[in-house]
Scaffold this motif. Structure first.
Motif, PDB file in Angstrom:
ATOM      1  N   LYS A 105      -3.413  19.458  -1.037  1.00  0.00           N
ATOM      2  CA  LYS A 105      -3.822  20.351  -2.129  1.00  0.00           C
ATOM      3  C   LYS A 105      -3.013  20.138  -3.399  1.00  0.00           C
ATOM      4  CE  LYS A 105      -5.644  23.909   0.793  1.00  0.00           C
ATOM      5  NZ  LYS A 105      -5.216  24.273   2.084  1.00  0.00           N
ATOM      6  N   SER A 106      -1.895  19.412  -3.276  1.00  0.00           N
ATOM      7  CA  SER A 106      -1.030  19.216  -4.438  1.00  0.00           C
ATOM      8  C   SER A 106      -0.160  17.980  -4.254  1.00  0.00           C
ATOM      9  CB  SER A 106      -0.126  20.430  -4.633  1.00  0.00           C
ATOM     10  OG  SER A 106       0.808  20.506  -3.574  1.00  0.00           O
ATOM     11  N   VAL A 107       0.486  17.602  -5.355  1.00  0.00           N
ATOM     12  CA  VAL A 107       1.423  16.485  -5.312  1.00  0.00           C
ATOM     13  C   VAL A 107       2.585  16.810  -4.381  1.00  0.00           C
ATOM     14  CG1 VAL A 107       3.030  15.121  -6.698  1.00  0.00           C
ATOM     15  CG2 VAL A 107       0.820  15.769  -7.646  1.00  0.00           C
ATOM     16  N   LYS A 108       3.097  18.032  -4.482  1.00  0.00           N
ATOM     17  CA  LYS A 108       4.224  18.436  -3.627  1.00  0.00           C
ATOM     18  C   LYS A 108       3.880  18.289  -2.150  1.00  0.00           C
ATOM     19  CE  LYS A 108       6.709  21.706  -6.515  1.00  0.00           C
ATOM     20  NZ  LYS A 108       7.165  23.090  -6.646  1.00  0.00           N
ATOM     21  N   GLU A 109       2.687  18.737  -1.795  1.00  0.00           N
ATOM     22  CA  GLU A 109       2.269  18.665  -0.391  1.00  0.00           C
ATOM     23  C   GLU A 109       2.175  17.211   0.080  1.00  0.00           C
ATOM     24  OE1 GLU A 109      -1.498  20.014   2.385  1.00  0.00           O
ATOM     25  OE2 GLU A 109      -1.199  21.031   0.472  1.00  0.00           O
ATOM     26  N   SER A 110       1.626  16.351  -0.750  1.00  0.00           N
ATOM     27  CA  SER A 110       1.515  14.941  -0.361  1.00  0.00           C
ATOM     28  C   SER A 110       2.887  14.276  -0.275  1.00  0.00           C
ATOM     29  CB  SER A 110       0.625  14.177  -1.329  1.00  0.00           C
ATOM     30  OG  SER A 110       1.257  13.999  -2.570  1.00  0.00           O
ATOM     31  N   ASN A 111       3.810  14.667  -1.152  1.00  0.00           N
ATOM     32  CA  ASN A 111       5.151  14.086  -1.124  1.00  0.00           C
ATOM     33  C   ASN A 111       5.932  14.499   0.115  1.00  0.00           C
ATOM     34  OD1 ASN A 111       4.806  12.687  -3.509  1.00  0.00           O
ATOM     35  ND2 ASN A 111       5.748  14.263  -4.756  1.00  0.00           N
ATOM     36  N   VAL A 134       0.841  -1.200   0.000  1.00  0.00           N
ATOM     37  CA  VAL A 134       0.000   0.000   0.000  1.00  0.00           C
ATOM     38  C   VAL A 134       0.871   1.243   0.000  1.00  0.00           C
ATOM     39  CG1 VAL A 134      -1.681   1.329   1.333  1.00  0.00           C
ATOM     40  CG2 VAL A 134      -1.989  -1.127   1.037  1.00  0.00           C
ATOM     41  N   LEU A 135       1.928   1.242   0.774  1.00  0.00           N
ATOM     42  CA  LEU A 135       2.826   2.388   0.822  1.00  0.00           C
ATOM     43  C   LEU A 135       3.451   2.656  -0.541  1.00  0.00           C
ATOM     44  CD1 LEU A 135       4.414   4.591   2.294  1.00  0.00           C
ATOM     45  CD2 LEU A 135       6.092   2.843   2.889  1.00  0.00           C
ATOM     46  N   LEU A 136       3.966   1.629  -1.180  1.00  0.00           N
ATOM     47  CA  LEU A 136       4.586   1.806  -2.487  1.00  0.00           C
ATOM     48  C   LEU A 136       3.575   2.267  -3.526  1.00  0.00           C
ATOM     49  CD1 LEU A 136       6.919  -1.323  -2.562  1.00  0.00           C
ATOM     50  CD2 LEU A 136       7.586   1.064  -2.269  1.00  0.00           C
ATOM     51  N   THR A 137       2.383   1.733  -3.466  1.00  0.00           N
ATOM     52  CA  THR A 137       1.341   2.146  -4.407  1.00  0.00           C
ATOM     53  C   THR A 137       0.945   3.582  -4.177  1.00  0.00           C
ATOM     54  OG1 THR A 137       0.532  -0.109  -4.531  1.00  0.00           O
ATOM     55  CG2 THR A 137      -0.958   1.618  -5.260  1.00  0.00           C
ATOM     56  N   THR A 166       1.199   7.423   4.210  1.00  0.00           N
ATOM     57  CA  THR A 166       1.250   6.028   4.640  1.00  0.00           C
ATOM     58  C   THR A 166       0.028   5.683   5.482  1.00  0.00           C
ATOM     59  OG1 THR A 166       3.659   6.061   4.618  1.00  0.00           O
ATOM     60  CG2 THR A 166       2.609   4.333   5.915  1.00  0.00           C
ATOM     61  N   ALA A 167      -0.356   6.591   6.351  1.00  0.00           N
ATOM     62  CA  ALA A 167      -1.535   6.366   7.190  1.00  0.00           C
ATOM     63  C   ALA A 167      -2.793   6.242   6.335  1.00  0.00           C
ATOM     64  CB  ALA A 167      -1.693   7.494   8.203  1.00  0.00           C
ATOM     65  N   ILE A 168      -2.893   7.046   5.290  1.00  0.00           N
ATOM     66  CA  ILE A 168      -4.038   6.956   4.383  1.00  0.00           C
ATOM     67  C   ILE A 168      -4.069   5.578   3.721  1.00  0.00           C
ATOM     68  CG2 ILE A 168      -4.971   7.774   2.177  1.00  0.00           C
ATOM     69  CD1 ILE A 168      -4.107  10.618   3.048  1.00  0.00           C
ATOM     70  N   GLY A 169      -2.950   5.132   3.236  1.00  0.00           N
ATOM     71  CA  GLY A 169      -2.872   3.815   2.604  1.00  0.00           C
ATOM     72  C   GLY A 169      -3.239   2.703   3.566  1.00  0.00           C
ATOM     73  N   ARG A 170      -2.747   2.780   4.774  1.00  0.00           N
ATOM     74  CA  ARG A 170      -3.045   1.773   5.793  1.00  0.00           C
ATOM     75  C   ARG A 170      -4.536   1.760   6.122  1.00  0.00           C
ATOM     76  NH1 ARG A 170       0.538   3.281   9.275  1.00  0.00           N
ATOM     77  NH2 ARG A 170      -0.853   4.737  10.300  1.00  0.00           N
ATOM     78  N   ASP A 171      -5.112   2.945   6.322  1.00  0.00           N
ATOM     79  CA  ASP A 171      -6.537   3.041   6.643  1.00  0.00           C
ATOM     80  C   ASP A 171      -7.403   2.482   5.518  1.00  0.00           C
ATOM     81  OD1 ASP A 171      -5.780   4.243   9.009  1.00  0.00           O
ATOM     82  OD2 ASP A 171      -6.334   6.271   8.370  1.00  0.00           O
ATOM     83  N   CYS A 172      -7.069   2.835   4.298  1.00  0.00           N
ATOM     84  CA  CYS A 172      -7.852   2.343   3.159  1.00  0.00           C
ATOM     85  C   CYS A 172      -7.716   0.831   3.016  1.00  0.00           C
ATOM     86  CB  CYS A 172      -7.421   3.042   1.876  1.00  0.00           C
ATOM     87  SG  CYS A 172      -7.972   4.762   1.783  1.00  0.00           S
ATOM     88  N   LYS A 203       5.090  11.963   3.965  1.00  0.00           N
ATOM     89  CA  LYS A 203       5.103  10.513   3.731  1.00  0.00           C
ATOM     90  C   LYS A 203       4.379   9.759   4.850  1.00  0.00           C
ATOM     91  CE  LYS A 203       7.610  10.602  -0.008  1.00  0.00           C
ATOM     92  NZ  LYS A 203       6.959  10.564  -1.273  1.00  0.00           N
ATOM     93  N   GLU A 204       4.519  10.223   6.071  1.00  0.00           N
ATOM     94  CA  GLU A 204       3.872   9.565   7.201  1.00  0.00           C
ATOM     95  C   GLU A 204       2.342   9.643   7.077  1.00  0.00           C
ATOM     96  OE1 GLU A 204       3.676  10.348  11.915  1.00  0.00           O
ATOM     97  OE2 GLU A 204       5.696  10.195  11.079  1.00  0.00           O
ATOM     98  N   GLY A 205       1.836  10.801   6.701  1.00  0.00           N
ATOM     99  CA  GLY A 205       0.400  10.971   6.514  1.00  0.00           C
ATOM    100  C   GLY A 205      -0.117  10.160   5.347  1.00  0.00           C
TER     101      GLY A 205
END
Length: 92
Positions: A66-72, A9-12, A79-85, A75-77
């Motif tokens: 709000k953007s790709v830069k912000e999400s990049n 999930v993290l890598l995806t 990762t949490a989204i991926g784990r939750d989903c 990483k911890e946040g």
């Protein structure tokens, strides 16, 4: 199993966030492409699970960032989204 799921999930999720466009359709399509490639060799998830996971991640990423830069930068946040989903999808 959870560690394996977490790493996929993290890598995806990172693969989804690396693209320049920031719309739900683009995030879902990028995620699907990345996840399907990985799943072809591992055979861990059904097509429906992959679709639900990517849809969930795209929704949550768009709400939180709000953007790709912000999400990049978060990483911890991400990762949490991926784990939750992943947990939501696997519990269905």
């Amino acid at each position: 199993m959870k560690k394996f799921l977490f790493s996929i999930v993290l890598l995806t999720l990172i693969g989804c966030a690396d693209k320049k466009s920031w719309t739900k359709d683009d995030l879902v399509n990028d995620c699907l492409g990345n996840f399907i490639k990985k799943n072809e060799t591992e055979k861990r998830y059904t097509s429906m699970e992959i679709a639900l996971l990517c849809d969930c991640m795209a929704d949550k990423m768009l709400v939180k960032y709000k953007s790709v830069k912000e999400s990049n930068r978060d990483k911890e946040g991400a990762t949490a989204i991926g784990r939750d989903c992943a947990m939501e999808v696997l519990q269905k």
